[in-house]
Design a protein around this motif. Structure first.
Motif, PDB file in Angstrom:
ATOM      1  N   THR A   1       0.833  -1.208   0.000  1.00 44.45           N
ATOM      2  CA  THR A   1       0.000   0.000   0.000  1.00 44.45           C
ATOM      3  C   THR A   1       0.863   1.252   0.000  1.00 44.45           C
ATOM      4  N   LEU A   2       1.853   1.304   0.887  1.00 44.45           N
ATOM      5  CA  LEU A   2       2.719   2.489   0.973  1.00 44.45           C
ATOM      6  C   LEU A   2       3.552   2.657  -0.297  1.00 44.45           C
ATOM      7  N   ARG A   3       4.025   1.554  -0.840  1.00 49.64           N
ATOM      8  CA  ARG A   3       4.821   1.634  -2.073  1.00 49.64           C
ATOM      9  C   ARG A   3       3.961   2.147  -3.227  1.00 49.64           C
ATOM     10  N   ARG A   4       2.712   1.694  -3.293  1.00 52.80           N
ATOM     11  CA  ARG A   4       1.798   2.181  -4.347  1.00 52.80           C
ATOM     12  C   ARG A   4       1.549   3.677  -4.179  1.00 52.80           C
ATOM     13  N   ILE A   5       1.361   4.120  -2.944  1.00 50.62           N
ATOM     14  CA  ILE A   5       1.147   5.548  -2.689  1.00 50.62           C
ATOM     15  C   ILE A   5       2.368   6.360  -3.133  1.00 50.62           C
ATOM     16  N   LEU A   6       3.558   5.864  -2.804  1.00 53.32           N
ATOM     17  CA  LEU A   6       4.791   6.542  -3.215  1.00 53.32           C
ATOM     18  C   LEU A   6       4.879   6.641  -4.731  1.00 53.32           C
ATOM     19  N   ASN A   7       4.706   5.500  -5.393  1.00 61.38           N
ATOM     20  CA  ASN A   7       4.894   5.462  -6.844  1.00 61.38           C
ATOM     21  C   ASN A   7       3.836   6.246  -7.604  1.00 61.38           C
ATOM     22  N   THR A   8       2.582   6.162  -7.145  1.00 62.59           N
ATOM     23  CA  THR A   8       1.488   6.767  -7.894  1.00 62.59           C
ATOM     24  C   THR A   8       1.312   8.241  -7.590  1.00 62.59           C
ATOM     25  N   ASN A   9       1.397   8.594  -6.325  1.00 65.70           N
ATOM     26  CA  ASN A   9       1.021   9.944  -5.919  1.00 65.70           C
ATOM     27  C   ASN A   9       2.193  10.879  -5.624  1.00 65.70           C
ATOM     28  N   ILE A  10       3.392  10.339  -5.558  1.00 66.36           N
ATOM     29  CA  ILE A  10       4.525  11.169  -5.170  1.00 66.36           C
ATOM     30  C   ILE A  10       5.635  11.141  -6.210  1.00 66.36           C
TER      31      ILE A  10
ATOM     32  N   SER B   1       5.584   9.598  -9.327  1.00 67.38           N
ATOM     33  CA  SER B   1       5.216   9.387 -10.723  1.00 67.38           C
ATOM     34  C   SER B   1       5.699  10.576 -11.552  1.00 67.38           C
ATOM     35  N   TYR B   2       5.826  10.364 -12.841  1.00 67.52           N
ATOM     36  CA  TYR B   2       6.294  11.443 -13.720  1.00 67.52           C
ATOM     37  C   TYR B   2       5.356  12.643 -13.669  1.00 67.52           C
ATOM     38  N   ASN B   3       4.060  12.389 -13.620  1.00 65.94           N
ATOM     39  CA  ASN B   3       3.105  13.501 -13.581  1.00 65.94           C
ATOM     40  C   ASN B   3       3.266  14.338 -12.321  1.00 65.94           C
ATOM     41  N   ARG B   4       3.421  13.657 -11.180  1.00 67.42           N
ATOM     42  CA  ARG B   4       3.587  14.385  -9.913  1.00 67.42           C
ATOM     43  C   ARG B   4       4.897  15.167  -9.897  1.00 67.42           C
ATOM     44  N   LEU B   5       5.959  14.535 -10.357  1.00 68.32           N
ATOM     45  CA  LEU B   5       7.255  15.218 -10.370  1.00 68.32           C
ATOM     46  C   LEU B   5       7.238  16.408 -11.326  1.00 68.32           C
ATOM     47  N   ASP B   6       6.558  16.242 -12.463  1.00 66.17           N
ATOM     48  CA  ASP B   6       6.449  17.370 -13.410  1.00 66.17           C
ATOM     49  C   ASP B   6       5.673  18.529 -12.793  1.00 66.17           C
ATOM     50  N   ALA B   7       4.663  18.188 -11.992  1.00 65.41           N
ATOM     51  CA  ALA B   7       3.780  19.229 -11.444  1.00 65.41           C
ATOM     52  C   ALA B   7       4.505  20.164 -10.486  1.00 65.41           C
ATOM     53  N   ASN B   8       5.531  19.665  -9.791  1.00 64.35           N
ATOM     54  CA  ASN B   8       6.212  20.555  -8.838  1.00 64.35           C
ATOM     55  C   ASN B   8       7.681  20.803  -9.180  1.00 64.35           C
ATOM     56  N   GLN B   9       8.036  20.622 -10.454  1.00 62.18           N
ATOM     57  CA  GLN B   9       9.427  20.865 -10.822  1.00 62.18           C
ATOM     58  C   GLN B   9       9.802  22.347 -10.724  1.00 62.18           C
ATOM     59  N   HIS B  10       8.809  23.240 -10.822  1.00 62.46           N
ATOM     60  CA  HIS B  10       9.119  24.667 -10.703  1.00 62.46           C
ATOM     61  C   HIS B  10       9.666  25.004  -9.321  1.00 62.46           C
ATOM     62  N   LEU B  11       9.252  24.240  -8.313  1.00 57.78           N
ATOM     63  CA  LEU B  11       9.771  24.454  -6.965  1.00 57.78           C
ATOM     64  C   LEU B  11      11.264  24.124  -6.908  1.00 57.78           C
ATOM     65  N   ARG B  12      11.650  23.024  -7.564  1.00 58.69           N
ATOM     66  CA  ARG B  12      13.056  22.627  -7.576  1.00 58.69           C
ATOM     67  C   ARG B  12      13.882  23.564  -8.444  1.00 58.69           C
ATOM     68  N   SER B  13      13.295  24.048  -9.522  1.00 60.32           N
ATOM     69  CA  SER B  13      14.008  24.962 -10.419  1.00 60.32           C
ATOM     70  C   SER B  13      14.451  26.229  -9.688  1.00 60.32           C
ATOM     71  N   GLN B  14      13.616  26.736  -8.814  1.00 58.69           N
ATOM     72  CA  GLN B  14      13.959  27.938  -8.058  1.00 58.69           C
ATOM     73  C   GLN B  14      15.166  27.693  -7.154  1.00 58.69           C
ATOM     74  N   LYS B  15      15.266  26.508  -6.578  1.00 61.79           N
ATOM     75  CA  LYS B  15      16.394  26.192  -5.697  1.00 61.79           C
ATOM     76  C   LYS B  15      17.699  26.109  -6.485  1.00 61.79           C
ATOM     77  N   VAL B  16      17.637  25.603  -7.708  1.00 64.00           N
ATOM     78  CA  VAL B  16      18.838  25.543  -8.552  1.00 64.00           C
ATOM     79  C   VAL B  16      19.296  26.954  -8.910  1.00 64.00           C
ATOM     80  N   LYS B  17      18.345  27.856  -9.156  1.00 63.49           N
ATOM     81  CA  LYS B  17      18.702  29.256  -9.443  1.00 63.49           C
ATOM     82  C   LYS B  17      19.433  29.884  -8.255  1.00 63.49           C
ATOM     83  N   GLU B  18      18.991  29.552  -7.054  1.00 58.25           N
ATOM     84  CA  GLU B  18      19.657  30.081  -5.864  1.00 58.25           C
ATOM     85  C   GLU B  18      21.072  29.518  -5.729  1.00 58.25           C
ATOM     86  N   LEU B  19      21.249  28.240  -6.092  1.00 57.92           N
ATOM     87  CA  LEU B  19      22.585  27.642  -6.093  1.00 57.92           C
ATOM     88  C   LEU B  19      23.502  28.370  -7.067  1.00 57.92           C
ATOM     89  N   LEU B  20      22.989  28.644  -8.260  1.00 52.51           N
ATOM     90  CA  LEU B  20      23.792  29.334  -9.274  1.00 52.51           C
ATOM     91  C   LEU B  20      24.125  30.760  -8.840  1.00 52.51           C
TER      92      LEU B  20
END
Length: 499
Positions: free
Chosen positions: A123-132, A134-153
């Motif tokens: 159950t927990l593995r399915r929740i991780l893979n599907t809701n956290i 997954s490519y769709n989920r990671l795409d949805a919040n990539q803008h949050l990670r992009s801002q952190k990379v800008k701060e690194l640069l």
């Protein structure tokens, strides 16, 4: 009369041997060094067990048995044997060997990496893979990670202007910390480039240090109650600090949801929604353990991989130049690398694969344990044995890899090897049903951080350090870290196209 008794006893003994010998033969352990009394083969491990075990495998073979204190340990050192354990007989080897440190706060009872394969784990593995993850989920919040990379640069640009060296591992760790915290909570949990808010960073460092230490209790369970090195006690304190923080973040978000302040597209929101609809599937303890695992493994994995990649390129500047040419041609010199760009950057991907081949974050993967006697290649692995897969040795196996000790990303141009557990010659994240679930997020973080650093700056070692003199010693722990921190000076990337 005496001779008759001896004859009868001898006959009984002989018949017994004839009956028992086949069973003794069938119960044969894999070959291995003769254990010493009490300590077994512990004296053979040394400070770098992955190297010691790789050298022993050259003598005893790709499946080898040792006695580490009271624990029978089976070591797998070839891709063929790894395929047997991680794929063909995956279920028999799927249980984890739980380090004593993870008994703290009963973490192992709620954690995806440490739970046995059971309904709760699925159950927990399915929740991780599907809701956290997954490519769709990671795409949805990539803008949050992009801002952190800008701060690194921006921080590296400041060092560039002042001619100062960057501690590559430290900035990678701090950036990874906030990349994760924004993915999970949509907020920074540490100020990455100042000395404020250091507690979270220090707590995570302390956890990875304690869990990575050799623990007497793991070899001699008889000492479990007294915790002679105090590792479990210190880990309990560190876990408690993180769990308190996670409780505060969860309660804060629940209050926001009750006030209808709008939903966020982060991991915490997804988990709380699932918990509200199906509380029997995932509770607050599971959520907190999931966050602890993501922070603990995610920061260290990203940090070590990025630092090793930069170190290898600083030793061979022509590799860095090739990567910068590719980056300039595909996305334009000086631009931040977005996650969508990576598929168009094959040489950057080759560099990361080669780094993970030579410097896998978890050189012995996560230890496994067999719950019953298991037959493996005509040997019997006894119930309760610990099983280690030496990914470090497999990545340097000269029977498959040409010049395995040479860092050469070009080897992957015509070598279509997948790092996601399909090809057992390259398994830095494991394989089978227990493959590291955070792999998709970890790869994205490394790719955009490394690509952006190379595309925005040129890098050189500090004055007085020659490329071939760069210290590449390893430090064995929860991950395979660089023993000596890498310091490099950034400068603006010249126009490399066509040169």
């Amino acid at each position: 009369m005496d001779y008759y008794i001896l004859y009868v006893l001898g006959s009984i003994f002989t018949c017994s041997l004839l009956f028992v010998l086949p069973k003794i033969h069938s119960k044969k352990l894999p070959p291995g060094p003769t254990p010493w009394p009490i300590i077994g083969n512990l004296h053979l491990l040394g400070a770098k067990p992955h190297k010691s075990l790789a050298n022993l495998a050259k003598i005893y073979g790709p499946i080898m048995s040792l006695k580490l204190g009271q624990i029978t340990t089976i070591v797998i050192s070839s891709s063929a044997m790894a395929k047997q354990v991680l794929q063909k007989q995956d279920l028999a080897f799927s249980t984890r060997f739980i380090p004593d440190a993870l008994q703290a706060h009963n973490h192992y009872k709620f954690s995806v990496p440490w739970l046995p394969v059971c309904t709760q784990w699925r159950t927990l593995r399915r929740i991780l893979n599907t809701n956290i993850l997954s490519y769709n989920r990671l795409d949805a919040n990539q803008h949050l990670r992009s801002q952190k990379v800008k701060e690194l640069l921006a921080y590296c640009a400041k060092c560039c202007q002042q001619g100062e060296a960057v501690d590559v591992g430290q900035v990678a760790f701090k950036t990874s910390l906030n990349l994760l915290s924004n993915t999970l909570f949509s907020k920074d949990l540490a100020d990455p480039f100042s000395d404020s808010k250091v507690e979270l960073k220090e707590v995570i460092w302390s956890i990875t240090t304690e869990v990575g230490k050799p623990n007497l209790v793991d070899f001699f369970p008889i000492f479990e109650k007294i915790d002679p090195q105090g590792i479990r006690r210190r880990t309990t304190i560190c876990f408690g600090k993180l769990f308190k923080l996670f409780d505060e973040l969860i309660n804060e978000r629940l209050k926001e949801k009750r006030r209808n302040r709008g939903e966020k597209s982060d991991v915490l929101e997804a988990l709380l929604d699932i918990s509200a609809k199906n509380p029997e599937e995932i509770g607050q303890n599971h959520i907190k353990s999931m966050f602890l695992d993501l922070f603990g493994a995610g920061t260290d994995t990203t940090t070590s991989t990025l630092e090793w990649a930069m170190a290898e390129m600083l030793r061979q500047p022509e590799i860095m130049r090739k990567a910068q040419v590719e980056l300039g041609e595909v996305i334009g010199k000086g631009k931040i690398v977005e996650e969508a760009d990576v598929s168009q950057l094959p040489y950057l991907q080759c560099i990361i694969k080669e780094t993970l081949r030579m410097h896998p974050p978890f050189p012995l993967l996560v230890p496994r344990k067999v719950e019953q006697d298991v037959e493996l290649c005509d040997y019997i692995i006894p119930k309760g044995s610990q099983v280690l897969v030496n990914a470090w040795a497999i990545g340097r196996d000269s029977t498959f890899w040409k010049d395995p000790l040479v860092f050469r990303p070009e080897r992957f141009w015509n070598l279509d090897l997948d790092m996601r557990g399909k090809d057992f010659e390259l398994i830095p994240f494991g394989a089978g049903r227990r493959i590291c679930p955070g792999l998709p997020l970890a790869l994205r973080m490394v790719q955009v951080m490394l690509g952006s650093l190379l595309n925005s700056f040129n890098w050189k070692l500090e004055v007085g350090i020659e490329a071939q003199e760069l210290n590449m010693e390893e430090k064995f722990g929860i991950t395979l870290a660089k023993a000596h921190p890498l310091r490099a000076i950034p400068s603006l990337v010249p126009d490399l196209k066509g040169h």
